[in-house]
Structure formats: C-alpha cells, structure tokens
Enzyme design. Structure first.
Site, PDB file in Angstrom:
ATOM      1  N   GLU A 154       0.711  -1.272   0.051  1.00  0.00           N
ATOM      2  CA  GLU A 154      -0.086  -0.074  -0.131  1.00  0.00           C
ATOM      3  C   GLU A 154       0.839   1.352   0.009  1.00  0.00           C
ATOM      4  O   GLU A 154       1.515   1.364   1.169  1.00  0.00           O
ATOM      5  CB  GLU A 154      -0.962  -0.163   1.333  1.00  0.00           C
ATOM      6  CG  GLU A 154      -1.694   1.163   1.163  1.00  0.00           C
ATOM      7  CD  GLU A 154      -2.741   1.200   2.472  1.00  0.00           C
ATOM      8  OE1 GLU A 154      -2.617   0.689   3.329  1.00  0.00           O
ATOM      9  OE2 GLU A 154      -3.787   2.036   2.278  1.00  0.00           O
ATOM     10  N   GLU A 160       3.369  10.003   6.216  1.00  0.00           N
ATOM     11  CA  GLU A 160       3.295   9.113   6.898  1.00  0.00           C
ATOM     12  C   GLU A 160       4.545   8.296   6.683  1.00  0.00           C
ATOM     13  O   GLU A 160       5.000   7.304   7.647  1.00  0.00           O
ATOM     14  CB  GLU A 160       2.232   8.073   6.649  1.00  0.00           C
ATOM     15  CG  GLU A 160       0.859   8.779   7.102  1.00  0.00           C
ATOM     16  CD  GLU A 160      -0.239   7.682   6.947  1.00  0.00           C
ATOM     17  OE1 GLU A 160      -0.253   6.743   7.160  1.00  0.00           O
ATOM     18  OE2 GLU A 160      -1.546   8.118   6.821  1.00  0.00           O
ATOM     19  N   ASP A 187      -5.141   3.267  -2.008  1.00  0.00           N
ATOM     20  CA  ASP A 187      -6.137   3.890  -1.008  1.00  0.00           C
ATOM     21  C   ASP A 187      -6.237   5.176  -1.436  1.00  0.00           C
ATOM     22  O   ASP A 187      -5.308   6.182  -1.541  1.00  0.00           O
ATOM     23  CB  ASP A 187      -5.207   4.120   0.520  1.00  0.00           C
ATOM     24  CG  ASP A 187      -6.130   4.586   1.359  1.00  0.00           C
ATOM     25  OD1 ASP A 187      -6.876   5.840   1.219  1.00  0.00           O
ATOM     26  OD2 ASP A 187      -5.729   4.200   2.693  1.00  0.00           O
ATOM     27  N   HIS A 190      -4.697   8.539   0.286  1.00  0.00           N
ATOM     28  CA  HIS A 190      -3.137   8.700   0.036  1.00  0.00           C
ATOM     29  C   HIS A 190      -3.007   9.360  -1.298  1.00  0.00           C
ATOM     30  O   HIS A 190      -2.176  10.148  -1.791  1.00  0.00           O
ATOM     31  CB  HIS A 190      -2.345   7.363   0.374  1.00  0.00           C
ATOM     32  CG  HIS A 190      -2.201   7.042   1.770  1.00  0.00           C
ATOM     33  ND1 HIS A 190      -2.119   7.769   2.882  1.00  0.00           N
ATOM     34  CD2 HIS A 190      -2.959   5.951   2.215  1.00  0.00           C
ATOM     35  CE1 HIS A 190      -2.214   7.157   3.778  1.00  0.00           C
ATOM     36  NE2 HIS A 190      -2.887   5.869   3.558  1.00  0.00           N
ATOM     37  N   HIS A 213      -8.953   0.900  -0.741  1.00  0.00           N
ATOM     38  CA  HIS A 213      -9.456   1.845   0.444  1.00  0.00           C
ATOM     39  C   HIS A 213     -10.180   3.106  -0.191  1.00  0.00           C
ATOM     40  O   HIS A 213      -9.326   3.838  -0.592  1.00  0.00           O
ATOM     41  CB  HIS A 213      -8.293   2.009   1.286  1.00  0.00           C
ATOM     42  CG  HIS A 213      -7.832   1.216   2.270  1.00  0.00           C
ATOM     43  ND1 HIS A 213      -6.570   0.939   2.857  1.00  0.00           N
ATOM     44  CD2 HIS A 213      -8.444  -0.098   2.800  1.00  0.00           C
ATOM     45  CE1 HIS A 213      -6.454  -0.172   3.634  1.00  0.00           C
ATOM     46  NE2 HIS A 213      -7.693  -0.776   3.626  1.00  0.00           N
ATOM     47  N   ARG A 219     -10.534  11.715   4.337  1.00  0.00           N
ATOM     48  CA  ARG A 219     -10.676  10.531   4.846  1.00  0.00           C
ATOM     49  C   ARG A 219     -11.918  10.304   5.771  1.00  0.00           C
ATOM     50  O   ARG A 219     -12.243   9.283   6.489  1.00  0.00           O
ATOM     51  CB  ARG A 219      -9.229  10.223   5.902  1.00  0.00           C
ATOM     52  CG  ARG A 219      -8.792   8.815   5.823  1.00  0.00           C
ATOM     53  CD  ARG A 219      -7.661   8.603   6.381  1.00  0.00           C
ATOM     54  NE  ARG A 219      -6.872   7.510   5.846  1.00  0.00           N
ATOM     55  CZ  ARG A 219      -5.778   6.929   6.102  1.00  0.00           C
ATOM     56  NH1 ARG A 219      -5.151   7.195   7.119  1.00  0.00           N
ATOM     57  NH2 ARG A 219      -5.596   5.858   5.519  1.00  0.00           N
ATOM     58  N   GLU A 248     -12.072   2.205   4.914  1.00  0.00           N
ATOM     59  CA  GLU A 248     -10.967   2.652   5.835  1.00  0.00           C
ATOM     60  C   GLU A 248     -11.131   4.317   6.086  1.00  0.00           C
ATOM     61  O   GLU A 248     -10.511   4.809   5.560  1.00  0.00           O
ATOM     62  CB  GLU A 248      -9.386   2.114   5.347  1.00  0.00           C
ATOM     63  CG  GLU A 248      -8.576   2.406   6.777  1.00  0.00           C
ATOM     64  CD  GLU A 248      -7.155   2.422   6.329  1.00  0.00           C
ATOM     65  OE1 GLU A 248      -6.338   1.610   6.630  1.00  0.00           O
ATOM     66  OE2 GLU A 248      -6.643   2.964   5.266  1.00  0.00           O
TER      67      GLU A 248
HETATM   68  C1  LER Z   1      -3.475   1.841   6.316  1.00  0.00           C
HETATM   69  O1  LER Z   1      -4.116   1.317   5.322  1.00  0.00           O
HETATM   70  C2  LER Z   1      -3.162   3.311   5.828  1.00  0.00           C
HETATM   71  O2  LER Z   1      -3.706   3.956   5.035  1.00  0.00           O
HETATM   72  C3  LER Z   1      -2.291   4.179   6.532  1.00  0.00           C
HETATM   73  O3  LER Z   1      -2.643   5.379   6.757  1.00  0.00           O
HETATM   74  C4  LER Z   1      -1.780   3.646   7.831  1.00  0.00           C
HETATM   75  O4  LER Z   1      -0.769   4.275   8.202  1.00  0.00           O
HETATM   76 MN    MN Z   2      -5.265   2.791   3.665  1.00  0.00          MN
END
Ligand code: LER
Ligand code: MN
Length: 270
Positions: A154, A160, A187, A190, A213, A219, A248
């Site tokens: 991912e 992060e 995701d 991100h 995600h 988010r 998520e």
């Molecule tokens: C985990 O799926 C994620 O998206 C992150 O932000 C975790 O640190």
């Molecule tokens: Mn994620």
C-alpha cells in the site's frame, strides 16, 4: 458490482481511520446490519486472544474476512520491513507468518502498508534499508504463495512515510521483489495527496491492483470530502477491478453513521 468491506480494529489503535476501534462486537454487528460483505481487521499481535474471538465472531455473523492489515506492528512496536536489525526482522517475520496463516484459512489478503516503516538514520544506509524491505516482502510472499494468500503493498502519503508514496513506486517495488503474489492496494486518501490523477494512476497499475481503500479526500466517508469518487469507480470498472471497496475511514460524526454513509455510497456505484 464491487464487494464491500469495513476496516475494524479489535483494540484501540494509534491510527485514526478505523471504525469501532476497541469495540469489535459492535463493529461486526453494524457491518452485518448495514449489509457489508466483509470486514478487514487491523491487528498487532496474532496470538492475542481477542484475535481468535474476533475471527469467530466474523464467521458467526456470516461475514467474510477481506484482509488483515498489519501497520500496528510498526506503529505500536516499531517493527518495520525496512529494519536492518536482525531481532526486529525475526519478530516481524514470525508475526507476518501467523497473519498469513490466519488469512489463508479465510481467503483474505494481507496488507503491507504502514509496516514498511520509514527509512531512518544515516541517509547513506537508505538504499540498504529499502533493499531489506524488498527482500522481506519477497520472503513473506514466498511463505504466502503455497498458502494461497496474496500480499498487497500500500503506497502511503509523504506525511506518513518517506518511501513508496505512489502506485508507480509500489509497482517498481513489486517488480524488484519479483513475486507473483505481491499486488497493490490503492487508498484514495493517500492517492489524493500523491497522485497526479486518481483515474490514470489506477489504469497504470491495472494488472496488479488487488484491493481498494475508498475514502474521501479528507478521509471521511465518501461524500464528506471533495474527491470525485464517481470517476474513480468508473476507472475501476474500466480496468475490470472486481475486488473489495473497503471503508478505512474516520469514524465521523460517529462510527455507525460513517459506516452507513460509506456503504450507501458503495451501493450507489454498483
Ligand atoms: C493503512 O491502510 C493506511 O492507509 C495508513 O494510513 C496507515 O498508516
Ligand atoms: Mn489505507
């Protein structure tokens, strides 16, 4: 039609976008009542008694297990794929093998997201740390393959981690590892920070995309931010993605409302 999943944590987590963290019974009940197909579980220690109870509860509710997320191993315990410390490598390998065993009996995939860690210390060692992360992913993939489990790398945003921020970088990492059962997790939270275009980036990794995600730009549940998730869904349909859309998301205004908003959006797509 996309399959739907909701991301839960059986324990309170140092990681905000998990619904019903520390309250998995309520989470499983809500997932069932709202009509989700599956739950995704974020775990720290495979041997904790709560893990067995949680998996039993998911089965009893007639829900599938979509994925096992592993980032808590890094966030809580500092175990990282990129670590050059042999003790860290051994402890993480043992947890990852148990996570893969758990996933194997239930057809779930295992997520390698936050667990990659960060490249730290002297920059002259960054290449060695990254190479270690590639080798670790390959080792886990070799353990997972005969057990029928795929691993999903991912990409995470720059705030992060300092490596693997985009889907393209994730693809290069997978090619270096050279394992058939390594894929990608996209995701959209991100991606909103890192990708030039959500749709084009997804199309660029069409053959390796294993999991999504689907959160809004902030988010929140889809609809709470400004990402054009309708176009994302259209791109997913175009590339023939038939995996999960997993919520998520931040538990705002509260976990139940967020979970309800997410599934009603996911349904509207299918
Ligand atoms: C985990 O799926 C994620 O998206 C992150 O932000 C975790 O640190
Ligand atoms: Mn994620």
């Amino acid at each position: 039609v996309f399959k739907t999943s909701m991301a839960l944590s059986p324990l309170p987590a140092q990681f905000a976008p998990l619904l019903f963290a520390g309250n998995w019974r309520e989470g499983v009940r809500a997932a069932k009542e709202l009509g989700y197909d599956a739950v995704e579980v974020s775990l720290r220690q495979p041997t904790e008694s709560v893990v067995a109870e949680l998996l039993r509860g998911i089965g009893q509710a007639g829900l599938a297990l979509s994925a096992v997320a592993t980032g808590q191993c890094y966030l809580h315990d500092g175990l990282s794929l990129a670590s050059l410390d042999p003790d860290v490598q051994a402890e993480l390998r043992s947890r990852m093998c148990r996570f893969i065993d758990l996933a194997s009996s239930r057809g779930a995939l295992v997520i390698l997201g936050g667990v990659r860690g960060r490249l730290t210390g002297d920059p002259s060692t960054f290449l060695a740390q990254r190479a270690r992360a590639v080798a670790a992913a390959r080792e886990y993939a070799d353990y997972a393959a005969p057990r029928g489990v795929s691993l999903a790398i991912e990409p995470l945003n720059r705030y992060e981690t300092n490596f693997l921020n985009t889907l393209r970088e994730g693809m290069a990492f997978i090619e270096e590892a050279g394992s058939q059962n390594l894929g990608l997790l996209a995701d959209t939270f991100h991606m909103n920070i890192e990708e030039p275009s959500l749709e084009e980036s997804l199309k660029g990794v069409r053959n390796r995309l294993r999991y999504v995600h689907l959160a809004d730009s902030n988010r929140g549940a889809p609809g709470q931010g400004h990402s054009d998730l309708g176009r994302v869904a259209q791109a997913l349909r175009e590339i023939g993605y038939d995996g999960y859309l997993s919520a998520e998301i931040l538990p705002l205004p509260d976990p139940r409302s967020a979970a309800a908003q997410a599934i009603s959006y996911y349904r509207s797509l299918g």
